[in-house]
Structure formats: C-alpha cells, structure tokens
Design a protein around this motif. Structure first.
Motif, PDB file in Angstrom:
ATOM      1  N   VAL A   1       0.835  -1.202   0.000  1.00  0.00           N
ATOM      2  CA  VAL A   1       0.000   0.000   0.000  1.00  0.00           C
ATOM      3  C   VAL A   1       0.865   1.244   0.000  1.00  0.00           C
ATOM      4  N   VAL A   2       0.531   2.183  -0.886  1.00  0.00           N
ATOM      5  CA  VAL A   2       1.068   3.546  -0.830  1.00  0.00           C
ATOM      6  C   VAL A   2      -0.121   4.482  -0.702  1.00  0.00           C
ATOM      7  N   PHE A   3       0.118   5.717  -0.254  1.00  0.00           N
ATOM      8  CA  PHE A   3      -1.012   6.631  -0.082  1.00  0.00           C
ATOM      9  C   PHE A   3      -0.694   8.005  -0.645  1.00  0.00           C
ATOM     10  N   ASP A   4      -1.736   8.616  -1.244  1.00  0.00           N
ATOM     11  CA  ASP A   4      -1.630   9.955  -1.830  1.00  0.00           C
ATOM     12  C   ASP A   4      -0.413  10.048  -2.754  1.00  0.00           C
ATOM     13  N   SER A   5      -0.267   9.026  -3.579  1.00  0.00           N
ATOM     14  CA  SER A   5       0.955   8.907  -4.370  1.00  0.00           C
ATOM     15  C   SER A   5       0.670   9.052  -5.860  1.00  0.00           C
TER      16      SER A   5
END
Length: 437
Positions: free
Chosen positions: A34-38
């Motif tokens: 998971v990555v976020f706001d990427s």
C-alpha cells in the motif's frame, strides 16, 4: 490481479483519513503493498476516498477522479475505485457520468471494496490501522454520523445518525496506536460530545477519556468537534484535572445571533452560548478554544453579522476559522432563499479573519517569556517545529525552535521552551530542557 500494489488517495477531513487507514490495514493484511496519496504509477490500482461536504470539496474530489481516469486511459494504471462521502451521496450520477471508474462505494462499504479487490476482511484487525499521519500522533474516530440535523449540513444525509464505537474497542485501538509510536491522539467525530448516548443511554465522553488516559505511553488526548448544545459539563472536570488531557477544545459555535442560530437549527441561543463559554473558561482557566463560524447563511442580516463580529472581538478565541455558506441540496437551508450575495459572504469572511489575525497576535504576545511543554513535529532547515498542548496539528499555530548544535531532536520528542518572539500565527521558542520519551 497480478500486481498487488495499491494507491489509496484521501480527500477531505480527518474522519476520511481514519477510514482510509482502516482500509489500508485490511489491504496490507490481505497481501497488498500500500502507498497513499501517491503518483507512483507502479501502483496499478487506485482507491480514491472522496469528500462530499461542500462545493469546493466536491469539485476537488471530482477533479481527482478525472485525473486518475485519464491516467487509466493512458494505460498508466489499470483500475480506479471511488469510495467515501461523494460516492455515498451521488453514486448513481457518478456512475453514469464517469463510467470508466471500476466501482463506486459508500462510507460503510469497506467489505465490498475488499471483495472487489479479491481480499476478505480480517475481523482480527478491525481496530488496527495503517497510520498515514506522522508516527507520533493520530486521529481516533469515536463515532460515526450525526443526529443533530443542522439546517445547512448534509452529513446526516451522507453518514446517517450518530453511532458510537464501544469504549473497549477504542481503548484497544488507542493501545495499538501507542504501540506504533503514537504519543498524542485527537478524538474526532461529527459531534464528539454526543459520544455514548446511543449505546449507553447517556453521554460518556468523560468516561471514555478517563479510560484512554490509562493507556501507558499515551501523553496527550485532545478533543475535536464538540457541540455546545447539551455539552457534558463533567468533561471540564476531566480536562482540568487529568494531566493527559490537553486544555484545548475544538467547538464550532457557527454564529452568535439568536436569529441565525435558530435558522441554523443549532438548538442554542446567544445567551446560552455566552453562558457556556463563561463556564468553560471559569472551570478550565487555561483552556484554548478553537471555533468555526459560518457567514452568509440565508437570512443573515448586516446586524446579525455585526453581532458576530463583535462576538469575535470580545471573546478573543485562540483559534478561529470561517466558512462562507454554500447551499447543500437536501438540507433545510436549501429550501430557503440564498439571499446573501457571494461578494458579501466573502467580505464577511475577510472581515472576521482580519480581526482574528489581530487577536491572535495579541494572544501570542501574552505568551512572551513563558515556558511551555512542546511536542516536536518535524525538522526544517533552521528550526525544529513543534506545538504546545494548546495547538492541534495541521490546523493550528506552531512553535519554531532554533536549532542548538549540542541537541538533536526528533519527531515526537517533548521539550520545554521559553517563548522569545511571536508572530500572528507562530511562536518562536528557545530550548530550556528536553526529555526523550
């Protein structure tokens, strides 16, 4: 899906942040990276958690959806899913207008989102999250929805009636957060002070805070989004006497004119508001009050606004934000004539914020020479940047601490600082002592 990397993009408020964090933890448990706001296009799947609260937020959410849809058309990503408030309220319209989106989900549809991603929900991890805030602080959402029905607000239409989360679950979640390094939690809800009424038969925020304060390693507990009507006065005793509870409260008053408060369906009038603030400041003399105001509501006259302006001048709130009214379909206010011109609304916003800027500087000057306990948030070129207990992260002012080459600080450290200079919305501190916790 062969590529198990996913990008979760969050729009809107801190409550959306928490919803995304729950989802991200479930995805991780299910084997996703998971990555976020990427903008990392190696994440071939994107989930956008949207905001649908006011016009500007809706527009920003739609623009974000369209940008990722365009990336999908360019074969930079494979799947786009949309969740959250905008999707909850306008699912059918969005599906018709943006058919390239692979699925629209509401605010309580996490199991359905996971199924669409060939992932099942893990009950064991329901009170756990992938923290996206800096590791030393986090939000703790204590309830969902709202039962008040303010005339201008669409939240009950989107998120339903108030539903509290049981105390044991919240204590478990707080313990999990502390185990991840969190030292400060912000209690959030649509109305945090209504907490417990639905499941315990009475408001239980003071009892909840008392239980949370027993979690070893938790240093600060901060209350956001209180509501003045029916406020549980026992909370003031807890705030005054419990050293872990910040002497800080975020309580949107919205207005002071009885005429406007009645039109807003706030359940409180001018005199009751003034009496409440007087009691709050009497019982917790050091308390910092953050409030939010709404100008330009249908029927707000020039006299009503001047009354509000004088209220701000006299109360000298520590922190203050102002919104201009915008019509929300389905609300009671939307049935009323939107009779305050847009340029008048904006002028009123500016007048209040100009006044508040002066008040903030005056308040800050009173802190000159005083010593405060400060939590360090981050490091910049010439300063460590932190906050006192009277300021919440991301929305309030900060303390800039000149670097001392003999002392190296990191995020989450607590220090004692003497205030040596001030600005409108910042304090400048000199390190007195520090304690690594």
């Amino acid at each position: 899906m062969g590529n198990r990397k996913i990008n979760v993009v969050t729009m809107g408020c801190s409550k959306n942040v928490v919803d995304s964090e729950y989802l991200m933890k479930q995805l991780e448990v299910g084997g996703w990276e998971v990555v976020f706001d990427s903008n990392d296009t190696s994440a071939r799947v994107v989930v956008i958690n949207t905001c649908g609260f006011i016009a500007d937020a809706k527009e920003e959410s739609i623009d974000t959806i369209l940008s990722f849809v365009e990336a999908k058309k360019q074969h930079q990503i494979d799947k786009v899913f949309v969740m959250g408030c905008l999707s909850q309220r306008y699912r059918e319209e969005l599906a018709e207008e943006i058919p390239e989106v692979d699925g629209f989900f509401g605010v309580t549809d996490m199991p359905e989102i996971l199924r669409s991603l060939n992932t099942s929900i893990s009950d064991k991890h329901l009170n756990q999250r992938h923290i996206t805030t800096p590791s030393h602080y986090a939000f703790l959402k204590i309830s969902e929805g709202c039962s008040w029905g303010c005339s201008y607000c669409a939240i009950p239409l989107i998120r339903g009636k108030h539903v509290s989360k049981p105390i044991p679950d919240l204590v478990e979640e707080a313990q999990f957060l502390v185990n991840q390094g969190v030292k400060e939690i912000m209690l959030i809800a649509q109305d945090s002070t209504f907490y417990g009424k639905d499941i315990y038969g009475e408001r239980k925020l003071p009892e909840l805070i008392t239980e949370l304060s027993k979690v070893d390693g938790l240093e600060w507990i901060r209350v956001h989004y209180a509501y003045p009507t029916g406020f549980p006065m026992e909370l003031l005793t807890v705030m005054r006497s419990n050293p872990k509870v910040c002497k800080y409260i975020d309580i949107p008053f919205q207005h002071i004119s009885t005429n406007v408060l009645k039109a807003m369906r706030r359940g409180i009038n001018r005199d009751e508001t003034l009496q409440f603030i007087e009691r709050l400041r009497k019982e917790v003399p050091e308390v910092a009050i953050r409030t939010t105001l709404l100008v330009g509501h249908p029927g707000e006259s020039e006299d009503d606004f001047n009354e509000l302006l004088e209220f701000v001048r006299v109360m000298k709130f520590d922190r203050l934000g102002v919104f201009a009214y915008s019509e929300e379909e389905g609300t009671h206010s939307a049935t009323l004539p939107d009779d305050v011109p847009e340029e008048v609304k904006q002028s009123r916003v500016e007048q209040i914020m100009d006044l508040q800027q002066q008040i903030s500087l005056e308040n800050n000057r009173l802190r000159l020479g005083k010593i405060f306990r400060v939590i360090v948030d981050r490091e910049e070129a010439d300063y460590y940047v932190g906050r006192t207990e009277f300021d919440s992260p991301e929305v309030d002012q900060e303390v800039l601490i000149a670097k001392n080459q003999s002392v190296i600080l990191k995020s989450g450290d607590f220090v004692s600082c003497r205030i040596v200079d001030v600005a409108d919305y910042d304090l400048y501190g000199e390190l007195v002592s520090y304690c690594i916790l």
